[in-house]
Design an enzyme around this catalytic site. Structure first.
Site, PDB file in Angstrom:
ATOM      1  N   ASP A 288       0.796  -1.059  -0.011  1.00 18.98           N
ATOM      2  CA  ASP A 288      -0.044   0.074  -0.154  1.00 18.98           C
ATOM      3  C   ASP A 288       0.941   1.193  -0.207  1.00 18.98           C
ATOM      4  O   ASP A 288       2.030   1.236   0.200  1.00 18.98           O
ATOM      5  CB  ASP A 288      -0.824   0.021   1.252  1.00 18.98           C
ATOM      6  CG  ASP A 288      -1.921   1.370   1.278  1.00 18.98           C
ATOM      7  OD1 ASP A 288      -2.277   1.470  -0.031  1.00 18.98           O
ATOM      8  OD2 ASP A 288      -2.355   1.475   2.609  1.00 18.98           O
ATOM      9  N   LYS A 289       0.353   2.282  -0.372  1.00 15.02           N
ATOM     10  CA  LYS A 289       1.020   3.594  -0.385  1.00 15.02           C
ATOM     11  C   LYS A 289       0.807   4.433   0.839  1.00 15.02           C
ATOM     12  O   LYS A 289       1.683   4.617   1.635  1.00 15.02           O
ATOM     13  CB  LYS A 289       0.722   4.510  -1.425  1.00 15.02           C
ATOM     14  CG  LYS A 289       1.290   5.582  -1.559  1.00 15.02           C
ATOM     15  CD  LYS A 289       1.054   6.638  -2.848  1.00 15.02           C
ATOM     16  CE  LYS A 289      -0.284   7.382  -2.483  1.00 15.02           C
ATOM     17  NZ  LYS A 289      -0.174   8.316  -1.396  1.00 15.02           N
TER      18      LYS A 289
END
Length: 790
Positions: A288-289
């Site tokens: 995920d960012k």
């Protein structure tokens, strides 16, 4: 309600009895249970007790881990809103959210959890935090006609809405369905099944040969009778018992459990033991960012000045047009960028209008201590330009600036002020805003790449933002918009080959939904990859559960933590490198034990069969086999503490290589034992020169018992690493001294005659000398195998 059902997630409760019964089911469990039954049939109750204790211990470990990991569906269920403010009988009433049905009119406001999927039908605006569902880094601003998702949280505003979906039909509910169906098979369980099958096949072949030989001899001598048949059956059953590695699941469980304990000390909590073994082989990490690779904290970047004299003048005006109490991410970022926060105290805000999706700006009417009144506003640059009505050149400059910032993944924020009651406005400047990468993210990604792990970014944010973040982190920038890759009607469990190939080649995806993440993981797994997934939101639960090693990062939702196999308690991904190193060390320990166990088991089986066929002699008594199993396996459990090297590349179960290596080593170990057996037999029956000093068959059995105990443990020193056994890394103290103590006990048994006929100290010394010589021979064979078997 009868048509649509309750507005709740369906959850299948599994009773403890069902879990307990299921724990006794499985390939390796069936083999162990078969060994116990066979032991009872032939009356070897000591074997039966030991085997059952090992089985119960292993099942206890599994049940404890299962209980420790809370249900992902239960965590998702907690996220459902318990109550709703619905229009019933002409007025709004507080009702149980489970009773909502499509068509109900409800009202949402600040602090509420959205109770179902809605379409907003009236009201000014609502700011809704749906990051846990969609992965967007800031709250979404909603207006009439927009949709709001079940499980998201209202941060600002109040609106009326109509319910359009409930229960498992909601965006939230579809996520829960994916969680229920997700899950990858453990490679360790598959490996144990293959190993068990391999040994069983060998045992059956040997048993057939032995039965054919005995039957032929009995028929030739006319001595075939019921007792002879029972004797053959007893031997076959005993051989099958010996062939089943009953301690293997226990050794695996202990090794993994101790590894989990070590990881917990390094800020990584293991909820599924098998995930440690999977982590050793991962070659793709989907990350995920927001909040994982970035700080999840909007920050001001460069400021383009228009009519302000310096950057802090623009920041001050933006701070005046903000309200810290609203906990808005943009307001907080602007106020935090103001160096002199005390300057705000000399101003009084007379009126504040918060941001809404219609005007797309905030506005503050304020005056200072001298009564000077100034209006401040911040918002979308185009709106601020329209407000200030500048010349064509300035308007074009702002528009070009916004376009350039958008191409780089930055948000733009315009700031203006008015000193004449809002009759005319002046644009002070334009902020760039972004969520900066964590300080340790680039180093962690570089370390993962060095370990042979390809990192792909999976985010709900815009493509441009994802590309810019990847550029800053040194990741590939081939980021695809999920909507352009995945058809709307695609089955996430059956991704077409062309799309799977696109997924494999991409560096990451933006604008993803739960089914996209799940499909990405599943497609990569079907193409032969072992996939780790690091995420934090409710929307990530299906992909986390499906991944070979789903990892919930610090601050993850309950649903994400429950679906994950590994939970990080420290922010960021820095602990991932530690987890990979620890996992690869654990895998090396398990692999070395596997080669040792298979080779030793083959040695015992072939020794028993060959001696029975050619010498008509049983080299071990039943009690010797039981004691030998204890002396072999109990100290071997300390292999969990052993020192091992860390592979620079992902490592997997290469069963062909493992079984080939262990079989060849087993053949040489059989030769080693058979030479000693034959020579000892000749000493007794032909008066050959005495080297081992045995005088009868009972002493010869003691000789072979000690030979297998000593040779077995020295064989472990050979299999524990890829170099010569006397090179670094040296055995851990716990393993070394456990084996030394075991060997001393075995030597005392044989010298003092405990449960076995006594042999001399000279004989014990000769056995040790003989095995040490063979230790060099077998290690040389293993080194050749390391270079030739690929």
């Amino acid at each position: 309600m009868q048509k649509y059902g309750a507005n709740a997630l369906e959850e299948k409760e599994e009773s403890f009895t069902h879990k307990l019964v299921h724990a006794f089911m499985g390939p390796i469990e069936y083999m162990i249970e078969a060994a116990a039954i066979i032991s009872a049939i032939i009356g070897h109750w000591d074997d039966f007790i030991i085997i059952m204790l090992l089985l119960i211990f292993n099942i206890t470990i599994d049940l404890w881990q299962s209980q420790k990991a809370s249900s992902a569906l239960a965590a998702l269920k907690k996220g459902m809103a318990p109550q709703a403010n619905a229009l019933r009988d002409g007025k709004y009433q507080t009702i149980d959210a489970a009773t909502l049905v499509p068509g109900d009119i409800i009202k949402i406001r600040l602090g509420m959890i959205v109770p179902a999927d809605l379409r907003l039908i009236s009201g000014d605006y609502a700011s809704i935090d749906q990051s846990a569902l969609t992965g967007e880094s800031i709250a979404a601003n909603k207006k009439v006609g927009d949709e709001a998702y079940s499980g998201s949280v209202v941060k600002q505003g109040e609106m009326e809405a109509v319910v359009i979906a409930t229960g498992s039909n909601t965006f939230f509910g579809r996520t829960a369905k994916l969680v229920a169906n997700a899950g990858a098979k453990s490679h360790a369980q598959q490996a144990m099944f293959q190993i068990g099958n391999y040994l069983i096949v060998i045992a059956v072949i040997l048993a057939v040969i032995m039965v054919a030989f005995d039957v032929f001899n009995d028929l030739a001598s006319h001595s075939m009778n019921t007792n002879a048949a029972l004797g053959i059956l007893q031997f076959v059953l005993a051989l099958l018992v010996v062939s089943i590695p009953v301690a293997m699941p226990t050794v695996f469980s202990i090794t993994l459990a101790l590894g989990a304990l070590n990881l917990s000390k390094k800020k990584a909590i293991v909820s599924q033991l098998a995930s440690i073994e999977e982590m050793a082989g991962i070659d793709i990490l989907c990350s995920d960012k927001t909040g994982t690779l970035t700080k999840n904290q909007l920050t001001l970047g460069e400021t383009t000045l228009l009519h302000a004299k310096d950057e802090q003048e623009v920041v001050f005006a933006g701070a005046m047009a903000s309200k810290i109490e609203d906990n808005d991410a943009i307001d907080t970022a602007v106020i935090n960028a103001l160096k002199d926060k005390d300057s705000l105290k000399s101003w009084t805000v007379d009126k504040f209008i918060p941001f809404d999706p219609v005007t797309k700006r905030t506005k503050a009417d304020a005056h200072d201590q001298n009564g000077n009144q100034v209006f401040f506003s911040k918002g979308a640059p185009q709106v601020i330009v329209d407000l200030a009505k500048p010349g064509e050149a300035e308007a074009k400059r702002v528009n070009d600036l916004v376009t350039n910032l958008a191409n780089k993944g930055y948000r733009a924020l315009g700031v203006a002020k008015s000193t004449d009651q809002g009759k005319s406005w002046q644009t002070l400047g334009v902020f760039s805003m972004f969520d900066p990468p964590r300080d340790d993210s680039k180093a962690t990604i570089d370390a993962a790449k060095a370990k042979g792990v390809n990192v792909k970014m999976i985010t709900g944010d815009d493509t441009a933002i994802a590309i810019e973040t990847c550029r800053q982190l040194g990741l590939g920038t081939n980021i695809l918009n999920a909507a352009d890759v995945f058809p709307k009607d695609m089955d996430p469990d059956n991704v077409p080959d062309d799309i799977a190939e696109t997924i494999e080649k991409a560096d990451g995806f933006a604008r993803v939904f739960p089914e996209h993440k799940y499909a990405i993981v599943k497609a990569l797994q079907k193409r032969g990859h072992i996939v780790a997934m690091t995420e934090d939101g409710v929307n990530d639960a299906p992909a986390l559960k499906q991944a070979d090693c789903g990892t919930a990062v610090s601050g993850a939702t309950d649903a994400a933590r429950s679906a994950a196999a590994l939970i990080l308690t420290a922010p960021g991904l820095s602990v991932i490198k530690t987890a990979i190193d620890e996992a690869r060390q654990i895998f090396e320990r398990i692999t070395s034990y596997t080669i040792y166990r298979v080779a030793l088991t083959m040695t015992i089986m072939f020794l028993v069969v060959l001696s029975a066929i050619f010498l008509k002699f049983t080299p071990l008594t039943a009690i010797m086999i039981v004691i030998m199993s204890l002396l072999d396996d109990i100290p071997i459990m300390t292999i969990a503490y052993d020192n091992t090297s860390v592979s620079e590349q992902p490592i997997r179960w290469r069963m062909k290589n493992i079984l080939t290596t262990s079989s060849i080593l087993g053949v040489f170990a059989v030769i080693q034992s058979m030479i000693m057996l034959v020579y000892g037999y000749m000493e007794i029956h032909s008066g050959a020169t005495s080297i081992f000093g045995v005088t009868d068959q009972a002493q010869l059995q003691t000789l072979m018992f000690l030979q297998l105990v000593v040779g077995g443990h020295l064989l472990l020193f050979v299999t524990r690493q890829a170099k010569w056994f006397f090179q670094k890394p040296y055995p851990a103290g716990a393993l070394f001294w456990a084996i030394i103590v075991t060997q001393i006990f075995a030597a005392c048994m044989c010298f003092f005659g405990w449960l076995a006929p006594a042999i001399s100290l000279k004989t014990i010394g000769m056995i040790w000398l003989y095995n040490i010589i063979w230790m060099f021979i077998i290690d040389a064979v293993r080194l050749v195998l390391e270079k030739t078997i690929k």
